[in-house]
Every structure is written in structure tokens, then in C-alpha cells.
Design an enzyme around this catalytic site. Structure first.
Site, short mmCIF file in Angstrom:
data_model
loop_
_atom_site.label_atom_id
_atom_site.label_comp_id
_atom_site.label_asym_id
_atom_site.label_seq_id
_atom_site.Cartn_x
_atom_site.Cartn_y
_atom_site.Cartn_z
N SER A 189 0.83 -1.20 0.00
CA SER A 189 0.00 0.00 0.00
C SER A 189 0.87 1.26 0.00
O SER A 189 1.70 1.42 -0.90
CB SER A 189 -0.96 -0.07 1.19
OG SER A 189 -1.95 0.88 1.08
N ASP A 343 -10.05 -3.38 -5.27
CA ASP A 343 -9.17 -2.43 -4.61
C ASP A 343 -9.14 -1.16 -5.46
O ASP A 343 -8.93 -1.23 -6.67
CB ASP A 343 -7.76 -3.07 -4.52
CG ASP A 343 -6.71 -2.15 -3.89
OD1 ASP A 343 -7.05 -1.01 -3.51
OD2 ASP A 343 -5.55 -2.60 -3.78
N HIS A 373 -8.24 -4.73 -0.94
CA HIS A 373 -7.04 -4.07 -0.45
C HIS A 373 -6.71 -4.47 1.00
O HIS A 373 -7.60 -4.67 1.81
CB HIS A 373 -7.22 -2.55 -0.50
CG HIS A 373 -5.95 -1.80 -0.24
ND1 HIS A 373 -5.02 -1.60 -1.21
CD2 HIS A 373 -5.45 -1.24 0.89
CE1 HIS A 373 -3.99 -0.93 -0.70
NE2 HIS A 373 -4.23 -0.71 0.58
#
Ligand SMILES: *[C@@H]1O[C@H](CO)[C@@H](O)[C@H](O)[C@H]1NC(C)=O
Length: 403
Positions: A189, A343, A373
Site C-alpha cells: 500500500s 481495490d 485491499h
């Protein structure tokens, strides 16, 4: 008595309504995912309320999870774990106990959390680092960089780069018996964003002689320009990372001023001055047809107010690595990318894969079409999911075979 039963039914129905969220058919362990998402949403609501009342910054409330999941650096029979610092930046080190004549491999890990949240000491990250150290017999350096909203860009980036540069010195590698030709940087991320940026910067840093062998980018954030790609449009309300939260993370990376958030939220934070950059994030050319589906590519929508003038960092390639020129991508190390279907950041990952392949970089791309995600964080009770264990195992297997 009757009124008690009515109350009970009412509360149950309301609770069920609150927890229930429609999930795509192929998402597994739906009930757990809904509970998890409801927990996250509740924290988010608490943050919004606290902010509205002027008690706390939204992110201070969101930090509760990071704090709750804090673990001490506890060594086990396989790995020695210590908190220390590299050039004044805190890191958590995982040194395998297994003795070997040969030099070790190393993984520099950068945690996620939108540049605002998270820590190397969080249970899921701590577990992942232990597994990495143990399975690969590798040294793991997990970085605790400074976070927003107290620190904005470039603090996060600078901390990470400082650690990487410090670690890549021959004297330090020798101290930890690390093989200089077998070092990876990895992150998820926002950590994937920082890993990408650092790897790019290292290519052109004459002071660093040791080269990375691998960059592993786990559902990375890679661009600020277009916050309305098909994946942003489709997955705005998927578990863990909503579009609103992602936009909030983005804007907090630069400023706590809400004006930037509002402009980013409507995807009108660029002016026509930035028109020439949109080719780098043109999903109509960079995404496979299977993801473009019914989406129609429109010309960028421009706003009137120049946020770029106020916050030039928005276009910095250390913030938006997708804005890097093609010839500067050449020579990047072997790259491993994970993307997830549900995501908002999926298309950032796909576009980078396309750009890297066009530049001749070797890329291994694992796309998971039934998950969302942050999945790698769901490796510990009470919210551990089968798919998280599966993806982690695949990632470690790949790293083990290639590093
Ligand atoms: C994006 O690509 C399409 C072709 O698929 C092209 O028509 C359009 O002009 C491009 N836009 C930008 C901003 O590069």
C-alpha cells in the site's frame, strides 16, 4: 416482556443492517469480511465524529488500531527481534537464529497505512516479518518512518531513504552478514509507494554502490493524478480502503487543509497546466481490456485552483512514481507486483506493470481476482482469512526462489 422482545428484534435487525454489506460473489468468508469491515467503518465514524466535535484529528482515532495491535520486540526460537535505529530512524530488526556459513539475504520492509497509520510493530506486520526472516533465512529491516498528519511529505520518504542508504553500506552489510547481491525492498500500500519511490531514486544515486536485486510491490499506491480510474470507480466502497479514505490519505500526505481533500475527492485537483502528465496515467492505453470493460475514458477534468503551485509535491515522482519518464524506468530491478480486484488501487498497479514492461523491466505480476485491499494484514486472529495466508505463502515462496 413484549417490549423487551421488540427491542431485541429491533437491535438485531439494526445491527444486521449495519454489518451487512453487499460483497462480490467470489469473495470468500463473507461474514468475517463484513464483520471486519463494520469494525473499520465504526472506527472511521468515530474519527469523523471526533473531528466534527473538534476533539481529535480523524487519524488520531484511526491510529487506535495500530496501537491495539502493537507488539513488543519478542524473540522466538527462530528469530531475534530488536528495536533499534539506523541513522536515527527507528527500525525493527529480525535476525534469523539459524547459523550458516554463507552470507544471508535481506528484505527491507516498509509497512502500509496511507502514510498516516501503521507500524512495523503491528501484529500483522510483525508476523509477516518473522515469517520472512524464518522462511528465507533472511535479515528483515522493518522501518518505522514518521507519519502524517504530524509529518507530511517528504518526512516519510526521507526516513525510508535514510534507512535504505544506511543499510546498503558495505560496512553495515558486513556487520549483519548480508550478501550485498541479494537484497530486496518490499512494501504494501503506502509502503509499496515508498518502496517504488526509493527503488527509483537508488538507480540514480551515485553514492550507493550496492544494487537492489528485487522490488516487491504489494497493492502499491502510485499516482495522484487520476483518482477516478476504473478501479477507483468500481471499488469505492469495498472493505478496508474506501475511495474516501484513500483520498483522505493522499491529501494528508501533503496537508491537513481540507480544500485539497475536497478537490481530490471530485478529481479536480489538477489544472490544464498539468495536461501533459496525463499520458503517464492514461488507463485507456495502460489497462488490459478486461479491466476497462464498460468504462469510458474522458479527458481529464481540470479545476481552477492550482494546488500544484501550493503543494508541488503532488507531482513529485517520489510521491507519484507513475509520473516517471520512460527512460528513467529502464534498469529497475526484477519487480514483483501484487494487485487485488476489489481495490481502488488496482489500476495503479496494473498501469505500473504496463509501463515497466514497456521499459523492458522484468515484472512478475500476481493479480488476485477475489479479494480486496490490505488482504495481507488479515493474517492474525480474530480476522484472519484463508486467502491472506494463501497470498502470503505465494509471496514468500516467490521471494524465496528469486532473492
Ligand atoms: C489516452 O489514450 C487515448 C487512446 O486510447 C487517447 O485518445 C487520449 O488522447 C489519451 N489521453 C491522454 C491525456 O494522454
Amino acid at each position: 416482556m413484549a417490549s423487551k422482545s421488540v427491542c431485541f428484534v429491533l437491535v438485531t435487525v439494526l445491527l444486521a443492517y449495519y454489518i451487512y454489506m453487499p460483497l462480490p460473489d467470489n469473495v470468500e468468508e463473507k461474514f468475517k469480511v463484513m464483520l471486519l469491515d463494520a469494525t473499520f467503518r465504526t472506527l472511521g465514524h468515530a474519527g469523523t465524529l471526533a473531528e466534527l466535535l473538534g476533539i481529535k484529528h480523524y487519524m488520531d482515532v484511526m491510529m487506535l488500531l495500530t496501537k491495539l495491535e502493537h507488539t513488543e520486540p519478542i524473540s522466538d526460537e527462530h528469530v531475534t527481534v530488536t528495536d533499534t535505529s539506523f541513522n536515527n530512524v527507528p527500525v525493527r530488526l529480525y535476525v534469523p537464529k539459524r547459523q550458516s556459513e554463507a552470507l544471508r539475504r535481506a528484505v527491507i520492509y516498509i509497512h502500509g497505512g496511507g502514510w498516516c497509520l501503521g507500524s512495523a510493530a503491528m501484529m500483522p506486520y510483525d508476523l509477516l516479518s518473522r515469517q520472512t526472516a524464518q522462511q528465507l533465512n533472511a535479515l528483515v529491516v522493518s522501518i518505522n518512518y514518521r507519519l502524517a498528519p504530524i509529518f507530511h511529505f517528504p518526512a516519510q520518504y526521507d526516513d525510508v531513504y535514510t534507512v535504505v542508504k544506511f543499510f546498503l553500506q558495505h560496512s553495515i552489510l558486513e556487520k549483519y552478514s548480508v550478501d550485498p547481491s541479494r537484497i530486496a525492498v518490499s512494501g504494501d500500500s503506502a509502503g509499496g509507494n515508498l518502496a517504488t519511490a526509493v527503488t527509483l531514486e537508488l538507480l540514480h544515486d551515485p553514492e550507493v554502490k550496492v544494487k537492489l536485486k528485487i522490488q516487491a510491490l504489494i497493492y502499491p499506491v502510485l499516482q495522484t493524478l487520476d483518482l477516478n480510474t476504473p478501479s477507483y470507480r468500481e471499488n469505492g466502497n469495498m472493505p478496508i480502503l474506501s475511495r474516501t479514505l484513500m483520498v483522505r490519505f493522499w491529501s494528508e500526505y501533503f496537508t491537513t487543509d481540507k480544500k485539497l481533500f475536497d478537490a481530490m475527492f471530485t478529481n479536480r485537483h489538477m489544472t490544464s497546466q498539468e495536461a501533459h502528465l496525463f499520458k503517464f496515467v492514461n488507463w485507456s492505453t495502460l489497462l488490459p481490456d478486461s479491466l476497462k470493460k464498460h468504462h469510458i475514458y474522458h479527458k481529464p477534468q481540470y479545476g481552477d485552483s492550482s494546488f500544484v503551485k501550493k503543494y508541488p509535491a503532488i507531482l513529485d515522482t517520489r510521491v507519484s512514481p507513475l509520473l516517471t519518464e520512460d527512460d528513467k524506468l529502464k534498469g529497475l530491478p526484477l519487480t514483483y507486483v501484487i494487485t487485488c480486484m476489489y481495490d481502488v488501487l488496482r489500476d495503479d498497479g496494473f498501469m505500473y506493470v504496463s509501463r515497466l514492461r514497456q521499459a523492458g523491466v522484468q515484472v512478475i505480476h500476481h493479480h488476485y481476482d477475489s479479494t480486496f485491499h490490505g488482504i495481507l494484514l488479515l493474517n492474525t486472529l480474530p480476522f484472519d482469512l484463508e486467502i491472506a495466508h494463501h497470498i502470503t505463502a505465494k509471496y514468500l515462496e516467490w521471494l524465496g526462489n528469486n532473492l
